[in-house]
Write an enzyme that holds these catalytic residues in place. Sequence first.
Site, PDB file in Angstrom:
ATOM      1  N   LYS A 216      42.861  31.322  46.819  1.00  0.00           N
ATOM      2  CA  LYS A 216      41.435  31.258  46.499  1.00  0.00           C
ATOM      3  C   LYS A 216      40.997  32.545  45.798  1.00  0.00           C
ATOM      4  O   LYS A 216      41.068  33.628  46.378  1.00  0.00           O
ATOM      5  CB  LYS A 216      40.589  31.106  47.769  1.00  0.00           C
ATOM      6  CG  LYS A 216      39.112  30.878  47.413  1.00  0.00           C
ATOM      7  CD  LYS A 216      38.183  31.061  48.565  1.00  0.00           C
ATOM      8  CE  LYS A 216      37.661  32.460  48.710  1.00  0.00           C
ATOM      9  NZ  LYS A 216      36.814  32.907  47.590  1.00  0.00           N
ATOM     10  N   SER A 269      37.181  43.229  51.709  1.00  0.00           N
ATOM     11  CA  SER A 269      36.487  44.247  52.499  1.00  0.00           C
ATOM     12  C   SER A 269      37.077  44.367  53.900  1.00  0.00           C
ATOM     13  O   SER A 269      37.649  43.413  54.434  1.00  0.00           O
ATOM     14  CB  SER A 269      35.004  43.896  52.587  1.00  0.00           C
ATOM     15  OG  SER A 269      34.859  42.661  53.235  1.00  0.00           O
ATOM     16  N   THR A 270      36.886  45.529  54.492  1.00  0.00           N
ATOM     17  CA  THR A 270      37.372  45.759  55.860  1.00  0.00           C
ATOM     18  C   THR A 270      36.663  44.824  56.838  1.00  0.00           C
ATOM     19  O   THR A 270      37.289  44.303  57.765  1.00  0.00           O
ATOM     20  CB  THR A 270      37.166  47.244  56.242  1.00  0.00           C
ATOM     21  OG1 THR A 270      37.999  48.013  55.361  1.00  0.00           O
ATOM     22  CG2 THR A 270      37.562  47.524  57.673  1.00  0.00           C
ATOM     23  N   GLY A 273      38.258  41.522  56.608  1.00  0.00           N
ATOM     24  CA  GLY A 273      39.618  41.696  57.123  1.00  0.00           C
ATOM     25  C   GLY A 273      39.645  41.641  58.642  1.00  0.00           C
ATOM     26  O   GLY A 273      40.541  41.041  59.245  1.00  0.00           O
ATOM     27  N   GLU A 290      44.879  43.885  52.764  1.00  0.00           N
ATOM     28  CA  GLU A 290      44.622  45.042  51.886  1.00  0.00           C
ATOM     29  C   GLU A 290      43.118  45.242  51.869  1.00  0.00           C
ATOM     30  O   GLU A 290      42.399  44.439  51.263  1.00  0.00           O
ATOM     31  CB  GLU A 290      45.097  44.748  50.455  1.00  0.00           C
ATOM     32  CG  GLU A 290      46.580  44.624  50.278  1.00  0.00           C
ATOM     33  CD  GLU A 290      47.302  45.954  50.372  1.00  0.00           C
ATOM     34  OE1 GLU A 290      46.639  47.012  50.423  1.00  0.00           O
ATOM     35  OE2 GLU A 290      48.534  45.927  50.413  1.00  0.00           O
ATOM     36  N   CYS A 324      39.641  49.682  45.280  1.00  0.00           N
ATOM     37  CA  CYS A 324      39.768  50.039  46.694  1.00  0.00           C
ATOM     38  C   CYS A 324      40.370  51.424  46.866  1.00  0.00           C
ATOM     39  O   CYS A 324      40.034  52.141  47.796  1.00  0.00           O
ATOM     40  CB  CYS A 324      40.587  48.985  47.439  1.00  0.00           C
ATOM     41  SG  CYS A 324      42.122  48.588  46.619  1.00  0.00           S
ATOM     42  N   GLU A 421      32.422  52.994  51.948  1.00  0.00           N
ATOM     43  CA  GLU A 421      32.890  52.583  50.622  1.00  0.00           C
ATOM     44  C   GLU A 421      31.721  52.024  49.809  1.00  0.00           C
ATOM     45  O   GLU A 421      31.075  51.069  50.232  1.00  0.00           O
ATOM     46  CB  GLU A 421      33.977  51.515  50.772  1.00  0.00           C
ATOM     47  CG  GLU A 421      34.650  51.173  49.470  1.00  0.00           C
ATOM     48  CD  GLU A 421      35.734  50.116  49.635  1.00  0.00           C
ATOM     49  OE1 GLU A 421      35.537  49.192  50.437  1.00  0.00           O
ATOM     50  OE2 GLU A 421      36.767  50.219  48.957  1.00  0.00           O
TER      51      GLU A 421
HETATM   52  P1  NDP Z   1      34.903  40.214  50.681  1.00  0.00           P
HETATM   53  O1  NDP Z   1      35.838  40.783  51.654  1.00  0.00           O
HETATM   54  O2  NDP Z   1      33.653  39.602  51.172  1.00  0.00           O
HETATM   55  O3  NDP Z   1      35.660  39.145  49.775  1.00  0.00           O
HETATM   56  C1  NDP Z   1      37.039  39.148  49.446  1.00  0.00           C
HETATM   57  C2  NDP Z   1      37.549  37.710  49.374  1.00  0.00           C
HETATM   58  O4  NDP Z   1      37.460  37.092  50.656  1.00  0.00           O
HETATM   59  C3  NDP Z   1      36.733  36.839  48.449  1.00  0.00           C
HETATM   60  O5  NDP Z   1      37.571  35.862  47.877  1.00  0.00           O
HETATM   61  C4  NDP Z   1      35.736  36.220  49.405  1.00  0.00           C
HETATM   62  O6  NDP Z   1      35.161  35.058  48.918  1.00  0.00           O
HETATM   63  C5  NDP Z   1      36.622  35.940  50.608  1.00  0.00           C
HETATM   64  N1  NDP Z   1      35.928  35.830  51.881  1.00  0.00           N
HETATM   65  C6  NDP Z   1      34.660  36.197  52.209  1.00  0.00           C
HETATM   66  N2  NDP Z   1      34.424  35.924  53.513  1.00  0.00           N
HETATM   67  C7  NDP Z   1      35.550  35.369  54.026  1.00  0.00           C
HETATM   68  C8  NDP Z   1      35.941  34.897  55.315  1.00  0.00           C
HETATM   69  N3  NDP Z   1      35.112  34.935  56.360  1.00  0.00           N
HETATM   70  N4  NDP Z   1      37.177  34.396  55.489  1.00  0.00           N
HETATM   71  C9  NDP Z   1      38.051  34.379  54.452  1.00  0.00           C
HETATM   72  N5  NDP Z   1      37.750  34.798  53.210  1.00  0.00           N
HETATM   73  C10 NDP Z   1      36.513  35.304  52.990  1.00  0.00           C
HETATM   74  O7  NDP Z   1      34.536  41.311  49.665  1.00  0.00           O
HETATM   75  P2  NDP Z   1      33.368  41.205  48.609  1.00  0.00           P
HETATM   76  O8  NDP Z   1      33.961  40.563  47.459  1.00  0.00           O
HETATM   77  O9  NDP Z   1      32.116  40.620  49.107  1.00  0.00           O
HETATM   78  O10 NDP Z   1      33.082  42.746  48.386  1.00  0.00           O
HETATM   79  C11 NDP Z   1      32.304  43.501  49.310  1.00  0.00           C
HETATM   80  C12 NDP Z   1      32.951  44.820  49.581  1.00  0.00           C
HETATM   81  O11 NDP Z   1      34.326  44.666  49.914  1.00  0.00           O
HETATM   82  C13 NDP Z   1      32.989  45.735  48.396  1.00  0.00           C
HETATM   83  O12 NDP Z   1      31.822  46.436  48.206  1.00  0.00           O
HETATM   84  C14 NDP Z   1      34.136  46.618  48.769  1.00  0.00           C
HETATM   85  O13 NDP Z   1      33.693  47.584  49.671  1.00  0.00           O
HETATM   86  C15 NDP Z   1      35.090  45.729  49.455  1.00  0.00           C
HETATM   87  N6  NDP Z   1      36.160  45.214  48.614  1.00  0.00           N
HETATM   88  C16 NDP Z   1      37.392  45.790  48.700  1.00  0.00           C
HETATM   89  C17 NDP Z   1      38.407  45.345  47.888  1.00  0.00           C
HETATM   90  C18 NDP Z   1      39.747  45.917  47.924  1.00  0.00           C
HETATM   91  O14 NDP Z   1      40.492  45.744  46.955  1.00  0.00           O
HETATM   92  N7  NDP Z   1      40.160  46.545  48.980  1.00  0.00           N
HETATM   93  C19 NDP Z   1      38.191  44.309  46.920  1.00  0.00           C
HETATM   94  C20 NDP Z   1      36.892  43.716  46.937  1.00  0.00           C
HETATM   95  C21 NDP Z   1      35.934  44.171  47.768  1.00  0.00           C
HETATM   96  P3  NDP Z   1      33.904  35.158  47.902  1.00  0.00           P
HETATM   97  O15 NDP Z   1      33.974  36.427  47.146  1.00  0.00           O
HETATM   98  O16 NDP Z   1      34.152  34.012  47.032  1.00  0.00           O
HETATM   99  O17 NDP Z   1      32.699  35.082  48.746  1.00  0.00           O
END
Ligand code: NDP
Length: 516
Positions: A216, A269-270, A273, A290, A324, A421
């Site tokens: 996804k 995001s953490t 995670g 990650e 990240c 972050e």
């Molecule tokens: P999220 O952790 O919310 O999203 C990452 C992925 O997980 C997306 O595909 C998201 O779907 C999906 N997701 C969201 N909620 C769930 C859940 N409960 N169960 C399973 N999958 C889920 O990050 P965001 O994209 O909202 O970003 C917010 C913050 O996260 C950023 O500001 C940053 O701090 C951090 N981040 C860190 C990253 C890294 O590489 N370490 C990358 C991206 C974000 P969808 O986006 O479609 O809602």
Amino acid sequence: MSTTEKNEAAESKTTNGSSKPTSPNADLRHDFASSWVYSSAPESSDKVEIKSSYGHFINGQFVEPAKGRRFNSVNPATEEILTEISEGTSEDIDSAVKAARIAYNKRWSTLPAKERGKYIFRIARMIQERSRDLAITESMDGGKPIRESRDVDVPLAAAYFFYYAGWADKLNYAFPGREAKSIGVCGQIIPWNFPLLMLAWKIAPALATGNTVVLKPAETTSITALKFAEICRDSGLPDGVVNIITGAGQTGSTIVNHDDIDKIAFTGSTNVGKIIQKSLAGTDKKYTLELGGKGANIVFEDASIDQAIEGIINAIFFNQGHVCCAGSRLLVQEGIAEKLTQKLKDRLETLIVGDPLDKNTDIGAINSKAQYDRISEYINIGKEEGADIYQTSNGLPDKGYFCKPTLFTGVSQSNRIVQEEIFGPVLTIQTFRTPSEAIEKANNTPYGLSSGIWTDRGSKIFNVGSQMDSGVVWANTFNKFDPTSPFGGYKESGVGREGGLHGLYPYVNLSNNNLR
Ligand code: NDP
């Protein structure tokens, strides 16, 4: 030559009369802004086809979403709708997992490893063939400068497929004396900051080790994953080996909790995670996470300052700071702090913020309205915490989600802008006196993903680097990625490693059969 004559030789007059250093070593302020003016050089998107709507990619075909629900994908630089994306529900995910299971049992896990490798090599070559289309699409959908999607995201995505294609028939060498068996069906969830590259990090090792996948992409950046689905189809990859289900967080959560998935690979995001880790506790699913980071970039007095300035810029402003492992906390040794901060401010003035499709652009659009609001909130928090803000004087485009490169000085270790972050073009600057103070400050956040060290002394690199609580330590460089190198974090930055030989481990079960 007298000192005065040397200084005069090091300066020349620009047409507007301002002084400009001609020697990179001259200890003078650089006046980039009045000397460098670029005409716009927009990349043409005429030949790029983005369909008006996309279905899910299940069992080798694009199919309509079971519930018929769709959402818009928006270009963050123009706020225009690019296409409609399908929302994945449990029916869609069931179909995708079923297809992946059948493909795993009947085809992919039993295919000779050499044949598996050939498919992955073919996919890598097709990414190269479609690189221009993929790079432009990535910049339109996600807001990143074309220079980065063209020179970093897409070539690296192909490189990860090439690298893992090579491992497919060499797993005996990867794990000598042990037999590596594939796991089964992998659920993979990726974020919006490096859409195609994160897909490559996940899919390439999974396929090389004989697994099938249901992936996804993030809600705001699904298009390159769907173009990758076209590549899978056109490459002749057996149906069901790769399935792409689009949707938001709920769709991701349904994948995580599906009974017939054997492994979850998540980047994001953490907070999410932690939710995933809780829901997987008590199951026998394998997982890698990650997560976020708050990387420290440490500059010692003996560093080459001009080189460090370029490294600092790359560390925090690459991909608008949506990284990240970004070097979002600068730690500067006290003796050079004033000089370095001034040089950094001068260099910031030269950064071009604007159209992601312009080849001169350094900083593109913030990925979404939601992320723009989040960054703006953190900038306000920084001001309220009493930090001194510096933003460049250049204007921003009238439309789209753009943010000025931002520095905060006068911050303390406990400030939220130092600890949390931000995921945007915002850098905090702190000072230190001794290496041990730098190490203490660098390690004092809940994260442990990346750090950077700038010094002329190799021994200092080893001494300080070995005391960093971070998965990656860069020395006199930053944000360098290579498929052969493992990547991952400590503490709240995640669990497991991706990339390199280490990146094969999460996708195999190892037995000691060969030792008997
Ligand atoms: P999220 O952790 O919310 O999203 C990452 C992925 O997980 C997306 O595909 C998201 O779907 C999906 N997701 C969201 N909620 C769930 C859940 N409960 N169960 C399973 N999958 C889920 O990050 P965001 O994209 O909202 O970003 C917010 C913050 O996260 C950023 O500001 C940053 O701090 C951090 N981040 C860190 C990253 C890294 O590489 N370490 C990358 C991206 C974000 P969808 O986006 O479609 O809602």
